[in-house]
Motif scaffolding. Structure first.
Motif, short mmCIF file in Angstrom:
data_model
loop_
_atom_site.label_atom_id
_atom_site.label_comp_id
_atom_site.label_asym_id
_atom_site.label_seq_id
_atom_site.Cartn_x
_atom_site.Cartn_y
_atom_site.Cartn_z
N ASP A 130 29.85 30.95 37.82
CA ASP A 130 29.55 32.38 37.91
C ASP A 130 28.16 32.71 37.36
N VAL A 175 26.61 34.88 45.58
CA VAL A 175 25.94 35.80 46.49
C VAL A 175 24.69 35.14 47.08
N ASP A 197 33.97 33.49 40.91
CA ASP A 197 34.58 34.78 41.23
C ASP A 197 34.08 35.24 42.60
N GLU A 244 34.62 37.93 44.08
CA GLU A 244 34.32 39.36 44.12
C GLU A 244 33.11 39.72 43.27
N ALA A 245 32.42 38.73 42.70
CA ALA A 245 31.22 39.01 41.91
C ALA A 245 30.19 39.72 42.79
N ALA A 246 29.56 40.75 42.24
CA ALA A 246 28.66 41.59 43.04
C ALA A 246 27.24 41.56 42.47
N ASP A 247 26.27 41.88 43.32
CA ASP A 247 24.88 41.94 42.88
C ASP A 247 24.56 43.34 42.34
N ARG A 276 27.22 44.79 45.95
CA ARG A 276 27.68 44.12 47.16
C ARG A 276 28.11 42.69 46.86
N THR A 277 29.22 42.31 47.44
CA THR A 277 29.82 41.01 47.19
C THR A 277 29.24 39.95 48.13
N ALA A 284 38.49 36.35 49.21
CA ALA A 284 37.59 37.50 49.13
C ALA A 284 38.23 38.69 49.84
N ALA A 332 36.96 45.45 50.05
CA ALA A 332 36.22 45.84 48.85
C ALA A 332 35.14 46.85 49.21
N SER A 360 31.64 48.89 47.92
CA SER A 360 30.52 48.93 46.97
C SER A 360 30.35 50.35 46.45
#
Length: 400
Positions: free
Chosen positions: A177, A188, A208, A210-213, A217-218, A240, A244, A246
């Motif tokens: 991660d 990402v 993860d 579903e980790a987002a920037d 956004r994933t 995923a 989801a 954002s």
């Protein structure tokens, strides 16, 4: 014999021994190396042409036996010659694990804070059987990224390193991660590049999905927007969430509709797919091979125009022409067109700008200069890594 004559004779004899040592190392002749050292050769003598030590030469050849003999004779493990050459860097470049192990035993690592990035990149740019073992040796001895470098896993994913490289890093404690310095998760980064093999390794290591920037956004959203079907498939299989949302209300499905990507919408689970139009905030460009047509948003075209204008202003017209081989006047004119000539697509929510291959080369050259050249200013609200991301995606489009 006078003292001066004796000194001159000793100097000649030492010079002869040094030359014999240089020749012996070049020939890979261990016995001759031993003889030259016994005859008074300097174990740190430099190979004149490259200003590198004979130890660097032995490391470059992967000769652990000769390297050990030189070290035992007092050769410096820390000496750096021309072009930043050091014994450890030379051994890493040569993918020579036995030499790397020897040098680490003699304390080389403490003087090489940036060598880990080199070891990560080498198996990608010049794959060799010893490359992974070299990387493993460095990690086992505690090698770390330098203070101004990205983490090794970030470097590997950004460079689209082989999955085996990622597995070595993860096996030695890399965090799946991990985030880049701007907060973007490595999952990402892999999704943006369509690197489904890297994604498979990362999710297998527990990343993860579903980790987002920074935009929220994933990885799935980025894979979908770029029509990276295999990458999206890996993420969906790993759990995923296609639903989801954002912070700005964007979903993977909406991004697909915004680009008119019907096939990938079926992958997201939609049963009926038409030509619905959705307005989205785009994070990438698309090239069309009709002349060249660039698809995107006016804001993205404005960003490109800013990049061209900033680089031209920084370099000046003459330096721009020298470094890129392109006309500064033409580049400036295209920057104006990027701001003024975008037209709405007939069957989509994106905008289009027609361009020649020379104009496309202008954009790429400006991005290269801003990402890796001397230009330090970036468009307002952006960083060099944003520029690097767009450059890599543009090159992926050109290669595809």
């Amino acid at each position: 014999m006078t003292e001066k004559a004796g000194s001159e004779r000793a100097g000649r004899e030492g010079g002869d021994a040094d030359r014999r040592l240089i020749a012996a190392v070049a020939d890979g002749d261990d016995a001759a190396v031993e003889g030259a050292l016994a005859g008074g050769a300097d174990p740190d003598v430099l190979v004149t042409r490259w200003r590198r030590s004979v130890l660097v030469a032995a490391a470059s050849a992967g000769r652990a036996d000769i390297a050990r003999r030189l070290l035992d004779a007092g050769a410096s493990v820390t000496r750096v010659g021309g072009f930043g050459a050091s014994p450890l860097r030379a051994a890493v470049t040569a993918s020579a694990p036995a030499v790397v192990r020897l040098l680490l035993e003699r304390g080389a690592l403490t003087t090489e804070p940036g060598v880990l990035a080199q070891a990560v990149g080498r198996p990608t740019h010049r794959p060799a059987p010893g490359g992974l073992e070299v990387l493993a040796h460095l990690l086992a001895e505690g090698a770390e990224s330098g203070p101004d470098e990205e983490a090794a896993l970030v470097v590997a994913v950004t460079a689209s390193a082989a999955p085996a490289v990622l597995r070595v890093l993860l096996a030695h404690g890399a965090d799946p991660d991990r985030r880049r310095s701007d907060g973007t998760p490595v999952i990402v980064l892999a999704a943006r590049r369509g690197d489904h093999a890297a994604l498979d390794v990362l999710v297998g290591a527990g990343a993860d999905v579903e980790a987002a920037d920074a935009m929220g956004r994933t990885a799935l959203m980025h894979a979908v927007e770029r029509d990276h079907k295999k990458a999206a498939g890996v993420l969906l299989l790993a759990g995923a969430d296609p639903g989801a949302v954002s912070p700005d209300g964007t979903t993977a499905s909406r991004l697909a509709r915004g680009w008119g990507l019907q096939n990938i919408r079926f992958r997201l689970g939609e049963d009926v797919v038409g030509r619905e139009v959705a307005v989205i905030e785009r994070t990438t460009l698309r090239l069309r091979p009709t002349g060249v047509r660039i698809d995107g948003d006016p804001a993205m075209f404005g960003f490109l125009a800013d990049v061209v204008a900033i680089v031209l202003g920084d370099l000046g017209d003459a330096e721009w022409a020298t470094r890129t081989g392109l006309s500064a006047a033409d580049a400036r004119a295209f920057a104006v067109r990027l701001r003024t000539d975008a037209v709405a697509a007939e069957q989509g929510s994106w905008f289009e700008v027609g361009a020649s291959m020379t104009e496309l080369a202008t954009v790429r050259s400006a991005l290269v200069e801003m990402a890796y050249g001397t230009t330090r200013t970036t468009p307002v609200g952006t960083t060099r890594v944003d520029v690097e991301d767009l450059l890599r995606e543009l090159e992926l489009r050109l290669a595809g």
